[in-house]
Enzyme design. Structure first.
Site, PDB file in Angstrom:
ATOM      1  CB  THR A   1      -0.945   0.000   1.216  1.00  0.00           C
ATOM      2  OG1 THR A   1      -1.771  -1.166   1.168  1.00  0.00           O
ATOM      3  CG2 THR A   1      -1.830   1.235   1.230  1.00  0.00           C
ATOM      4  CB  CYS A   2       3.983   2.073   1.797  1.00  0.00           C
ATOM      5  SG  CYS A   2       3.431   1.556   3.430  1.00  0.00           S
ATOM      6  CB  SER A   3       5.252   0.722  -3.036  1.00  0.00           C
ATOM      7  OG  SER A   3       6.343   0.606  -2.166  1.00  0.00           O
TER       8      SER A   3
END
Length: 242
Positions: free
Chosen positions: A49-51
């Site tokens: 999700t962060c990327s």
């Protein structure tokens, strides 16, 4: 219970970062004093999700946030400086200041350090965002304390909506191009003049004209899409923008 620090001062911490192959101390005072800063914190560099969502959208909206009074957009994660620097390069996140909280000292002082041993992560940051003015936290958006990795309120669009619900968000474009293509350069210039953020997909041995024909029906470059709408080549783009 995670701590909502709205109204409190930012903890005083020194971060160890690598800049131009030299170790540098960067303090929270350096980052926040006399500035309006948007911070988003996340569990880890290179994680899904962060990327795929969190960092890319903040990087994309950073110019809009800055046009609405924000001096700096900061990403904090419990990772070391080498990981954060490489992640920034990999994501081409040129609009975001990457802060490594390697020991979790800042995250712990914020009351946002959580244990993720079940994933083999150890202690990491809970996902949240905040607006900080001259070192004081004006607003925090903390993800709900549920199982997994919720991503509902700490996103860039929610932060921008809080800062200015009437902010003008520029359109985004994707352009299929070829290296050395003069018409592609003309298209980029046209898009930049209109303040439209464009991501290029350059044809090579992995992405061929076969894919280009599949999505646009043509094999010539450039082929431009804006906001999900197919525009065409450089001439069609010029006509569309006029």
């Amino acid at each position: 219970m995670l701590k909502n620090n709205t109204g409190n001062k930012i903890p005083s911490i020194n971060f160890k970062i690598q800049k131009n192959h030299q170790w540098v101390d960067l303090s929270t005072e350096d980052i926040f004093n006399n500035k309006t800063v948007v911070v988003f914190a996340l569990p880890g560099a290179y994680t899904p999700t962060c990327s795929s969502s969190h960092l890319p959208r903040y990087n994309e909206l950073a110019p809009v946030l800055k046009a609405n009074g924000v001096d700096e957009v900061v990403c904090i994660s419990v990772n070391d400086t080498f990981v954060m620097n490489e992640w920034r390069k990999d994501q081409e996140a040129e609009n975001v200041l990457m802060i490594p909280d390697g020991s979790g000292e800042f995250t712990k002082a914020m009351g946002m350090l959580v244990n993720k041993d079940e994933l083999g992560f150890g202690n990491r940051s809970w996902r949240y965002s905040m607006l900080v003015k001259d070192g004081t936290i004006e607003k925090m958006f903390i993800e709900p304390e549920v199982e997994g990795d919720p991503f509902e309120v700490s996103d860039a669009d929610t932060m921008l909506q809080y800062i200015n619900k009437n902010a003008d968000i520029p359109e985004t474009a994707t352009m299929f191009s070829r290296k050395g293509c003069p018409h592609c350069e003309r298209a980029i210039t046209l898009l930049n003049q209109q303040g439209i953020y464009v991501e290029q997909i350059e044809l090579d041995q992995h992405i061929t004209s076969r894919s280009l024909r599949a999505v646009s029906g043509k094999s010539s470059t450039p082929q431009v899409f804006i906001g999900g709408k197919y525009i065409g080549g450089a001439d069609e783009l010029e006509e569309y923008l006029s």
